[in-house]
Scaffold this active site. Structure first.
Site, mmCIF file in Angstrom:
data_model
loop_
_atom_site.group_PDB
_atom_site.id
_atom_site.type_symbol
_atom_site.label_atom_id
_atom_site.label_comp_id
_atom_site.label_asym_id
_atom_site.label_seq_id
_atom_site.Cartn_x
_atom_site.Cartn_y
_atom_site.Cartn_z
ATOM 1 N N SER A 135 3.621 -11.415 2.461
ATOM 2 C CA SER A 135 3.257 -12.046 1.189
ATOM 3 C C SER A 135 3.495 -13.541 1.218
ATOM 4 C CB SER A 135 4.110 -11.474 0.064
ATOM 5 O OG SER A 135 3.931 -10.098 -0.043
ATOM 6 N N ASN A 206 0.282 -15.600 -4.429
ATOM 7 C CA ASN A 206 1.723 -15.568 -4.718
ATOM 8 C C ASN A 206 2.315 -16.949 -4.984
ATOM 9 O OD1 ASN A 206 2.036 -12.817 -4.732
ATOM 10 N ND2 ASN A 206 2.262 -12.711 -2.515
HETATM 11 N N1 LIG Z 1 4.649 -5.016 -2.923
HETATM 12 C C1 LIG Z 1 3.611 -5.801 -3.056
HETATM 13 O O1 LIG Z 1 3.089 -5.997 -4.176
HETATM 14 C C2 LIG Z 1 3.024 -6.473 -1.843
HETATM 15 C C3 LIG Z 1 1.728 -7.003 -1.905
HETATM 16 C C4 LIG Z 1 1.176 -7.579 -0.758
HETATM 17 C C5 LIG Z 1 1.916 -7.629 0.414
HETATM 18 N N2 LIG Z 1 3.180 -7.118 0.438
HETATM 19 C C6 LIG Z 1 3.933 -7.208 1.692
HETATM 20 O O2 LIG Z 1 3.837 -5.943 2.337
HETATM 21 C C7 LIG Z 1 5.024 -5.702 3.086
HETATM 22 C C8 LIG Z 1 5.589 -4.348 2.675
HETATM 23 O O3 LIG Z 1 5.860 -4.335 1.297
HETATM 24 P P1 LIG Z 1 5.995 -2.960 0.496
HETATM 25 O O4 LIG Z 1 5.939 -3.338 -0.942
HETATM 26 O O5 LIG Z 1 5.057 -1.938 1.032
HETATM 27 O O6 LIG Z 1 7.500 -2.543 0.878
HETATM 28 P P2 LIG Z 1 8.186 -1.113 0.859
HETATM 29 O O7 LIG Z 1 9.650 -1.342 0.705
HETATM 30 O O8 LIG Z 1 7.491 -0.190 -0.111
HETATM 31 O O9 LIG Z 1 7.865 -0.534 2.326
HETATM 32 C C9 LIG Z 1 8.353 -1.086 3.503
HETATM 33 C C10 LIG Z 1 8.321 0.011 4.580
HETATM 34 O O10 LIG Z 1 8.578 -0.590 5.843
HETATM 35 C C11 LIG Z 1 9.340 0.332 6.604
HETATM 36 N N3 LIG Z 1 9.999 -0.379 7.691
HETATM 37 C C12 LIG Z 1 11.093 -1.185 7.665
HETATM 38 N N4 LIG Z 1 11.365 -1.632 8.912
HETATM 39 C C13 LIG Z 1 10.425 -1.096 9.741
HETATM 40 C C14 LIG Z 1 10.191 -1.159 11.138
HETATM 41 N N5 LIG Z 1 10.986 -1.866 11.937
HETATM 42 N N6 LIG Z 1 9.156 -0.457 11.658
HETATM 43 C C15 LIG Z 1 8.343 0.290 10.852
HETATM 44 N N7 LIG Z 1 8.533 0.397 9.513
HETATM 45 C C16 LIG Z 1 9.553 -0.285 8.977
HETATM 46 C C17 LIG Z 1 10.296 0.929 5.572
HETATM 47 O O11 LIG Z 1 10.870 2.157 6.035
HETATM 48 C C18 LIG Z 1 9.369 1.106 4.372
HETATM 49 O O12 LIG Z 1 8.737 2.380 4.399
HETATM 50 C C19 LIG Z 1 5.939 -6.902 2.856
HETATM 51 O O13 LIG Z 1 5.772 -7.833 3.881
HETATM 52 C C20 LIG Z 1 5.429 -7.435 1.542
HETATM 53 O O14 LIG Z 1 5.701 -8.808 1.372
HETATM 54 C C21 LIG Z 1 3.743 -6.522 -0.653
#
Ligand SMILES: NC(=O)c1ccc[n+]([C@@H]2O[C@H](COP(=O)([O-])OP(=O)(O)OC[C@H]3O[C@@H](n4cnc5c(N)ncnc54)[C@H](O)[C@@H]3O)[C@@H](O)[C@H]2O)c1
Length: 307
Positions: A135, A206
């Site tokens: 993000s 963002n």
């Molecule tokens: N939440 C949002 O609105 C949003 C929007 C766009 C982008 N993002 C980005 O997407 C990414 C994930 O966010 P999210 O909201 O899905 O988080 P989340 O906490 O729902 O999921 C993260 C997942 O990553 C897994 N994980 C952690 N370390 C890992 C590894 N070494 N190998 C494989 N899996 C691993 C965790 O077990 C978890 O299932 C972040 O970089 C975030 O900035 C989030």
């Protein structure tokens, strides 16, 4: 509208770099959404997570969300079955070895992402494209930690992925034209619109959205309004579909904090300092919907403000 069929678009021709199999690393709220739309567009998907439990619940979530699309007649039952059949869960990074494109969407922590890129690049073929759904973190810096900066790109999806129309594309300084063109073609095949952003902290969406959410948290912290008043004010007074605190819970408060920290450090301007109340919620492990508590408590029948 008639249900859409999963194989409507041939996926392995007419792309600058042919993409057939897509790896998704991280099966949280973004990972399961990306796997969902990618499989529905006809690509083979390998979904990876370090947590077997998260992987299992991601598969259940994808099935539930695809079923909802069938009920709403957005897709056919046949498309649901085919899409689900295209997603293979993988508990180890080796499961991604034959992917043509890998999209990392694990936690918003730079060390974690660097380690993932180190491990996955070691098993991928040299021409495979690597993307991050970060993000806020610099694509150029993440790319530099890999063996293929020219084959690295930011593909930033919006949450919830199956519903949101936009994807931001971010080139690192070294990203080559083939990689950029392929990413554009891939995103277009998913049926999404593209906004191209320069590689500066938090990109476009963002950079604008998170300071607004942080300011809403300051408004709460300073007692200007309570949770309900702040959310009602922005929904009814600015026609936002969700209030900023509700939205923060939806994004995840850990992700919100990480983005504010990246803005604060990357742009060195005190206007981006994260609100201490946001820090406190994250320290408490109250991360929003995903942990059932944030600015609202989601454990009952309906969300109740926590302040
Ligand atoms: N939440 C949002 O609105 C949003 C929007 C766009 C982008 N993002 C980005 O997407 C990414 C994930 O966010 P999210 O909201 O899905 O988080 P989340 O906490 O729902 O999921 C993260 C997942 O990553 C897994 N994980 C952690 N370390 C890992 C590894 N070494 N190998 C494989 N899996 C691993 C965790 O077990 C978890 O299932 C972040 O970089 C975030 O900035 C989030």
């Amino acid at each position: 509208m008639d249900g859409r069929d999963v194989r409507a678009v041939p996926v392995d021709d007419k792309m600058t770099v042919p993409i057939k199999k897509v790896g998704v690393i991280g099966s949280g709220q973004m990972g399961n959404g990306i796997a969902h739309v990618t499989a529905l567009a006809g690509f083979d998907v390998v979904l990876n997570d370090i947590s077997a439990d998260r992987l299992k619940s991601a598969m259940a979530t994808i099935n539930g969300n695809l079923s909802r699309q069938v009920v709403k007649k957005i897709i056919t039952e046949d498309a649901r079955k085919q899409a689900l059949g295209k997603i293979v869960p993988a508990e180890t990074i080796e499961g991604l070895a034959d992917c043509d494109l890998v999209i990392e969407t694990a936690v918003e922590r730079e060390e974690t992402k660097r380690k993932i890129f180190h491990d996955v690049c070691a098993v991928l073929k040299p021409e495979a494209i690597v993307a991050s759904d970060t993000s806020s973190i610099s694509i150029t810096r993440l790319a530099a930690s890999t063996d293929r900066p020219e084959r690295f790109i930011g593909i930033h999806f919006m949450n919830p992925v199956p519903l949101m129309e936009l994807v931001e594309l971010i080139r690192g300084i070294a990203t080559d034209d083939e990689t950029f063109d392929t990413a554009k073609e891939f995103v277009t095949r998913l049926g999404k619109q593209i906004a191209v952003s320069e590689d500066f902290p938090a990109f476009i969406v963002n950079r604008i959205l998170l300071p607004m959410i942080n300011e809403a948290i300051y408004t709460l912290y300073e007692g200007v309004g309570n949770v309900e008043a702040i959310d009602a004010a922005m929904k009814l007074g600015a026609h936002h579909p969700m209030g900023p605190l509700e939205l923060a819970d939806f994004i995840g408060l850990d992700t919100c904090l990480s983005i504010m920290q990246v803005l604060h450090e990357g742009l060195a301007d005190s206007k981006y300092r994260p609100c201490p109340l946001l820090v406190k919620y994250v320290e408490a492990g109250w991360l929003g919907r995903k942990t059932q508590r944030g600015f609202y408590d989601y454990r009952g029948d309906k969300p109740v403000p926590t302040r």
